[in-house]
Every structure is written in structure tokens, then in C-alpha cells.
Design a protein around this motif. Structure first.
Motif, PDB file in Angstrom:
ATOM      1  N   ALA A  73       0.837  -1.200   0.000  1.00  0.00           N
ATOM      2  CA  ALA A  73       0.000   0.000   0.000  1.00  0.00           C
ATOM      3  C   ALA A  73       0.872   1.251   0.000  1.00  0.00           C
ATOM      4  O   ALA A  73       0.625   2.200  -0.759  1.00  0.00           O
ATOM      5  N   GLY A  74       1.886   1.250   0.834  1.00  0.00           N
ATOM      6  CA  GLY A  74       2.778   2.395   0.887  1.00  0.00           C
ATOM      7  C   GLY A  74       3.570   2.582  -0.389  1.00  0.00           C
ATOM      8  O   GLY A  74       3.762   3.711  -0.855  1.00  0.00           O
ATOM      9  N   ALA A  75       4.028   1.464  -0.969  1.00  0.00           N
ATOM     10  CA  ALA A  75       4.810   1.540  -2.203  1.00  0.00           C
ATOM     11  C   ALA A  75       3.979   2.122  -3.344  1.00  0.00           C
ATOM     12  O   ALA A  75       4.459   2.963  -4.118  1.00  0.00           O
ATOM     13  N   ASP A  79       1.829   5.835  10.953  1.00  0.00           N
ATOM     14  CA  ASP A  79       3.239   6.193  11.129  1.00  0.00           C
ATOM     15  C   ASP A  79       4.118   5.452  10.127  1.00  0.00           C
ATOM     16  O   ASP A  79       5.046   6.033   9.534  1.00  0.00           O
ATOM     17  N   ARG A  80       3.838   4.166   9.930  1.00  0.00           N
ATOM     18  CA  ARG A  80       4.610   3.373   8.977  1.00  0.00           C
ATOM     19  C   ARG A  80       4.474   3.936   7.562  1.00  0.00           C
ATOM     20  O   ARG A  80       5.448   4.034   6.813  1.00  0.00           O
ATOM     21  N   LEU A  81       3.274   4.303   7.181  1.00  0.00           N
ATOM     22  CA  LEU A  81       3.044   4.836   5.838  1.00  0.00           C
ATOM     23  C   LEU A  81       3.755   6.176   5.650  1.00  0.00           C
ATOM     24  O   LEU A  81       4.324   6.438   4.580  1.00  0.00           O
ATOM     25  N   SER A  82       3.719   7.003   6.666  1.00  0.00           N
ATOM     26  CA  SER A  82       4.411   8.294   6.579  1.00  0.00           C
ATOM     27  C   SER A  82       5.904   8.096   6.381  1.00  0.00           C
ATOM     28  O   SER A  82       6.545   8.819   5.597  1.00  0.00           O
ATOM     29  N   GLU A  83       6.473   7.120   7.068  1.00  0.00           N
ATOM     30  CA  GLU A  83       7.894   6.816   6.912  1.00  0.00           C
ATOM     31  C   GLU A  83       8.215   6.342   5.494  1.00  0.00           C
ATOM     32  O   GLU A  83       9.339   6.508   5.019  1.00  0.00           O
TER      33      GLU A  83
END
Length: 288
Positions: free
Chosen positions: A163-165, A211-215
């Protein structure tokens, strides 16, 4: 993250919608798309109606009429055997990172093979599987709003990276939702305490995931806590967020009830109005 994408095809509208989604992701990630046709050793083949070197090659040529394939790297392949086994074997042999499949949201359709096959691949694949409805609107696919359900489990965490990628590359908004499952709770004081505890767990899950996604470089993240039957609440969240895509983690190989997002993911594959990407946790195969 998606360096190599596989689209199994049986020539159905679901395959066409899957190819459109794969083309969108391929352009985003500069990726090769593999189109695989499988001759089912246990099923009828009269519905195949292709000319040319192979069914897969003919399918690719037919898609050029409404999908711009000039700037895509596309490979055609044909296998024979049990359909879901052939798909999984090909994915393993060619180091596929993502499988994109069409689904009818139901089983028992003999003419088009990719209904129940998709659900089998969702349960068994070691790589993410993107399921696309056959009745989705034809044409260019966009993934501007991504819904990411989470319950804080390792299964849910497996979906964070893809999702983040995707969101960091496409500038998509990620909508985080955690569902408090209150089906078995009453209305007494003790139940209220349990609900408070479940809400606390849900809040931690969305905050940690945010927080993980922001990183990872995701700029826009929205969070929500919902109550009710998990898959129904997620369906409501799809509508509220006007989501283009759901990405959900699953321990779907085992189907163990204690992993909330196992059975929920399979229900979403069958009922979601938008594409669903299922991501199996790496340790799922260890559970029996």
C-alpha cells in the motif's frame, strides 16, 4: 515493488478488466506484464476463440484496441494443467511480484474459468493478488484512493508495504480503517468495557500503520474506526472514501478464524465493488 506482473486470461471480460489494471500498475512501476493462458485439463475448451500463435498472444493483440500497449513490456505464455496450479507454478518460475486476475464474485461458472480459480490463487499465492470484477467499467484504471483495513495483526501488517509503495509513487490518499467487531457483545457494563478495550486496540492499529506509511513517503493518510461486521463495515468504508482499491492482509492459506483478515479478505474478493489486493503474511504457511 511490482517488477513483474502476471495476468492469467481465459478470454473473459474479467480477464480484460484485469489486464487494464495491470497496465496501469505496469506504467507506474515500469514493469513487465506476463499474460498467461492455461488450457484446463479438467474443463471444456470450446469457448476459446482465438486466432494467431497462441491464446495469450491473441488476447494481448485484442486488448490493444482499448489499452495502450505500445509503451508496455508484455510477454505471452501458454500452459496446460489444473488452472490454479499452473498459475502458481508460472508465478514461481518467473519471479512474479503481483498476480492480477478477473473474478465473477461467485463460483460454478464453467464457461469462464477464473471465478473459483481466483479464490484458490488468493488463498495459495506467495505474492500479492489483485482481484478485479468482470463487471467493472472498461477503460483506464486509477488508484487515487486506497482503502487499507487493519486490525493490528501480522496479517494486516503484510499489506502495509504494498500500500505504501503504490501510494508513494502515485500520490494516492490512503484511508485507514479498523473495525471493532461487536457482533458477540451484549449491552451490559462489562461489554462496554470490552468495547473500550477493542476501540483502544483499533486506535493503536491505525496510528501505528499511519506512522509506517508516513515513513514510506505517503503524504496523505486518513484514519477511521468503524463498528459492526468487519467485511460489511469495510464495504461501507469503500463507499465513504470513494476508494479505487482495497489492499488487505490475509492468512488465507489456512483460513483460521482467529486471524480476522483471513475470511474477511475472501469475502471482500467476492463482494467488493472495487479491485481488492490481498497480501498473505509470510508466516501464514506455518499455521495449520
Amino acid at each position: 515493488m511490482f517488477d513483474s506482473i502476471l495476468v492469467p486470461t481465459d478470454g473473459s471480460p474479467g480477464s480484460e478488466r484485469a489486464f487494464e489494471a495491470a497496465a496501469t500498475l505496469a506504467r507506474t512501476h515500469d514493469t513487465t506484464v506476463h499474460v498467461l493462458s492455461v488450457v484446463d485439463e479438467h474443463g471444456p475448451t470450446d469457448d476459446w476463440d482465438y486466432d494467431g500463435d497462441s491464446p495469450a498472444a491473441a488476447f494481448i493483440e485484442s486488448q490493444a484496441n482499448h489499452v495502450d500497449t505500445e509503451d508496455l513490456s508484455v510477454t505471452a505464455a501458454v500452459r496446460e494443467g489444473v488452472v490454479h496450479d499452473a498459475v502458481l507454478d508460472y508465478a514461481d518460475e518467473t519471479d512474479i511480484n503481483l498476480i492480477v486476475m478477473g473474478t465473477h464474485g461467485r463460483t460454478g461458472v464453467r464457461r469462464f474459468l477464473l471465478g473459483s480459480v481466483t479464490e484458490k490463487v488468493v488463498r495459495l499465492a506467495d505474492v500479492p493478488v489483485l482481484s478485479v470484477k468482470a463487471d467493472a467499467e472498461p477503460g483506464t484504471v486509477s488508484f487515487d484512493d486506497i482503502l487499507l483495513p487493519t486490525d493490528g495483526s501480522s496479517g494486516a501488517e503484510a499489506a502495509i508495504e504494498p500500500a505504501g509503495a503504490l501510494a508513494s509513487v502515485t500520490d494516492a490518499t490512503v484511508h485507514l480503517v479498523s473495525v471493532v467487531d461487536t457482533r458477540s457483545l451484549g449491552v451490559d457494563v462489562g461489554s462496554s468495557v470490552i468495547v473500550d478495550e477493542l476501540e483502544s486496540v483499533a486506535t493503536d492499529a491505525v496510528e501505528n500503520t499511519s506512522d509506517r506509511l508516513s515513513e514510506m513517503g505517503v503524504e496523505t493518510v486518513e484514519t477511521a474506526i468503524a463498528h459492526g461486521v468487519p467485511y460489511r463495515a469495510i464495504l461501507d468504508a469503500i463507499e465513504e472514501a470513494d476508494a479505487d482499491l482495497v489492499i488487505i492482509g490475509t492468512h488465507g492459506r489456512t483460513g483460521i478464524d482467529r486471524y480476522l483478515l483471513g475470511s474477511v479478505a475472501e469475502k471482500l474478493v467476492r463482494t467488493s465493488p472495487v479491485p481488492v489486493m490481498t497480501v498473505r503474511a509470510s508466516d501464514a504457511g506455518e499455521e495449520q
